[in-house]
Design a protein around this motif. Structure first.
Motif, mmCIF file in Angstrom:
data_model
loop_
_atom_site.group_PDB
_atom_site.id
_atom_site.type_symbol
_atom_site.label_atom_id
_atom_site.label_comp_id
_atom_site.label_asym_id
_atom_site.label_seq_id
_atom_site.Cartn_x
_atom_site.Cartn_y
_atom_site.Cartn_z
ATOM 1 N N GLU A 47 -4.499 -17.906 6.497
ATOM 2 C CA GLU A 47 -3.444 -16.967 6.111
ATOM 3 C C GLU A 47 -4.009 -15.554 6.013
ATOM 4 N N LEU A 48 -3.259 -14.599 6.542
ATOM 5 C CA LEU A 48 -3.631 -13.192 6.419
ATOM 6 C C LEU A 48 -2.389 -12.426 5.998
ATOM 7 N N ASP A 49 -2.461 -11.786 4.843
ATOM 8 C CA ASP A 49 -1.315 -11.077 4.277
ATOM 9 C C ASP A 49 -1.485 -9.566 4.410
ATOM 10 N N PHE A 50 -0.413 -8.891 4.837
ATOM 11 C CA PHE A 50 -0.426 -7.435 4.974
ATOM 12 C C PHE A 50 0.557 -6.808 3.993
ATOM 13 N N THR A 51 0.133 -5.724 3.362
ATOM 14 C CA THR A 51 1.033 -4.866 2.605
ATOM 15 C C THR A 51 1.424 -3.708 3.507
ATOM 16 N N LEU A 52 2.713 -3.442 3.620
ATOM 17 C CA LEU A 52 3.220 -2.483 4.598
ATOM 18 C C LEU A 52 3.648 -1.176 3.937
ATOM 19 N N ARG A 53 3.648 -0.123 4.734
ATOM 20 C CA ARG A 53 4.153 1.161 4.263
ATOM 21 C C ARG A 53 5.659 1.039 3.991
ATOM 22 N N THR A 54 6.107 1.762 3.002
ATOM 23 C CA THR A 54 7.526 1.734 2.648
ATOM 24 C C THR A 54 8.234 3.052 2.941
#
Length: 535
Positions: A113-120
């Motif tokens: 699993e690889l989780d990304f936090t994205l720009r808002t």
């Protein structure tokens, strides 16, 4: 306006009233000289943040763009444009390090699993929001299109899911160490789902408002120019808070003849060039109105051999060609030393490079011996090359001349670059002179080219041992283990010779002196988001 004396300047002294007129003249002359020194005339005034904004840049490309749909693209010239109109989840900097882009951070809860936090704070150029659903749409588009060159790049990805609007998870079939590096390029480009659905098949020709990058697609007159314009809503700003990009527009002009492209650069008809022919490099370096830079690249160049058609369905014939091409001669005489002899797909700039690996050196006797093992004394094949480039023609002619003493006759076939790409993708070729601009992780130089069914494996090459080594290299994060896997795969590839490696190229940058703040990248991509025009 108030002016101050430079540090260390003595104060002016008025001596006597009877000399006041003379003194006044001296004062006025001193002030005029001081104003000139401070740039009062405007000609030497320092660049202010706001004065960077504006200007139209003309850029030379060594061929016309083929497609602006990252799902279908295989050409470097496509990437030159796409990476200025589309953002990627992560990006590569000048030191080949992975940096945030649309994703601000990432974590790996476990090996699969690889989780990304994205720009808002990002919107696509069509006004729709960038979010996790957009990432899911774009990655799923790749995973559902096995015919895409991107499919093998992400073949270790099982699925992608939106956790919430600003978080997305990649679910992997197995550990996939090159994933971040892969997402810095076409596989990581995120386009507006609304625009993709609206444009349909026309996405590749006219991706209007499809990206979120610094520039917006404007027009494409094929074989003449392609123009992108400043995105007024781009999310990035410079250190002074000025919205990027600075440039008003970038116009790309296809110029297949590298000498003509350089002439256009010298005259200022273009201000940046993606290519400088070997015969023009010395002039570029010494010219007072040009800036030339080069650094080691990630690329390889040579000949694809179609392993499923005669005469290259015989490994002995392929080995004969590998022995019969004089790579040193080509690097010395055609490239004028601007490049290094290639012994495989891993360039000297890579951490996986094996400096002691040299399986083929020029030998007519060994070429003849390998050909004899095939049961033939002579063979003939057609070498397809892109038309319009004197340097490519010269390289093909050198190959033709070098192979002749070994009993190997080469017929040179020239065709437009887009046609050449189409023919090789359709396996409608025998041999083709085509290179690869390279990727920061060795997986990007090897898996899609030499794994069975790889997206760029137009040679139709297949070896289970190579497949396993490349798969194993993806599945570990230990760099030494990966290095061993890649070097062993490289050794087997060179035994099988689906591709005759000739040289590794340099990443170059050639501009007029008016082009400022232009960072050279090992990927050879010309990123214009921070570039401005000065005096």
């Amino acid at each position: 306006m108030t002016y101050f004396s430079p540090k260390g300047t003595r104060p002016l002294v008025i001596f006597q009233a009877r000399r006041s007129a003379m003194t006044l003249a001296v004062i006025l002359m001193t002030m005029m000289a001081f104003l000139a020194a401070c740039g009062g005339s405007g000609t030497n005034q320092p660049q202010t943040p706001q004065s960077k904004v504006g200007g139209d840049l003309a850029v030379g490309l060594n061929s016309d763009v083929v497609t602006l749909d990252p799902l279908k693209s295989t050409a470097l010239v496509d990437r030159q444009v796409m990476l200025n109109i589309y953002d990627t989840l992560v990006r590569i900097d000048a030191q080949n390090q992975i940096q945030p882009d649309l994703a601000t951070s990432w974590t790996q809860p476990n090996a699969k699993e690889l989780d990304f936090t994205l720009r808002t704070d990002v919107k696509f150029q069509d006004g729709t929001p960038f979010n996790a659903d957009a990432v899911v749409f774009n990655i799923s588009r790749i995973l559902s299109t096995p015919a895409s060159p991107r499919y093998s790049e992400l073949s270790s990805v099982k699925s992608v899911q939106a956790i919430d609007a600003s978080h997305v998870r990649f679910n992997l079939k197995r550990a996939f160490s090159p994933l971040l590096a892969t997402l810095t390029d076409r596989s990581g480009m995120i386009l507006s789902p609304t625009a993709i659905q609206k444009l349909g098949a026309n996405l590749g020709n006219e991706p209007t408002d499809a990206g979120s990058g610094p520039f917006v697609f404007s027009e494409w007159i094929k074989s003449d120019h392609l123009t992108i314009k400043r995105n007024p809503h781009y999310w990035q700003k410079d250190a002074q808070g000025i919205a990027l990009p600075y440039l008003s527009s970038v116009k790309y002009r296809p110029i297949t003849n590298e000498s003509v492209e350089f002439s256009n650069l010298q005259t200022g008809a273009i201000q940046a060039s993606d290519t400088v022919g070997a015969t023009n490099v010395a002039t570029a370096r010494s010219s007072s109105n040009l800036i030339y830079k080069q650094i080691p690249g990630l690329s390889f160049y040579g000949m694809m051999l179609n392993t499923k058609v005669a005469p290259f369905n015989d490994v002995n014939v392929r080995q004969a060609v590998a022995w019969g091409v004089n790579k040193e001669e080509i690097v010395s005489n055609v490239l004028k030393g601007l490049g290094s002899v290639a012994q495989g797909p891993i360039p000297p700039s890579s951490w996986a490079f094996n400096k002691d690996f040299a399986p083929y050196t020029y030998s007519v006797d060994k070429a003849k011996a390998a050909l004899a093992k095939s049961g033939k004394n002579s063979v003939t094949f057609t070498l397809s090359i892109s038309s319009g480039s004197p340097a490519l023609t010269q390289q093909a002619q050198f190959i033709q001349s070098e192979l002749q003493p070994a009993g190997i006759t080469v017929n040179i076939k020239q065709e437009p670059f887009a046609t050449l790409l189409s023919d090789t993708s359709d396996h409608n070729f025998v041999a083709a002179l085509l290179g690869w601009s390279g990727r920061p992780d060795p997986d990007g130089n090897m898996y899609s080219y030499f794994h069975t069914g790889g997206g760029n494996n137009n040679m139709q090459y297949s070896n289970p041992q190579v497949d396993k080594l490349l798969e194993d290299a993806r599945a570990t994060t230990d760099q030494q283990t990966r290095t061993t896997d890649y070097q062993q795969a490289e050794q087997q590839i060179m035994v099988d010779v689906p591709y005759v490696f000739i040289y590794h190229g340099n990443a170059i940058q050639a501009t007029t002196t008016k082009v400022k703040n232009f960072t050279i990248l090992p990927t050879t991509i010309m990123n214009f988001s921070n570039v401005y025009l000065g005096q």
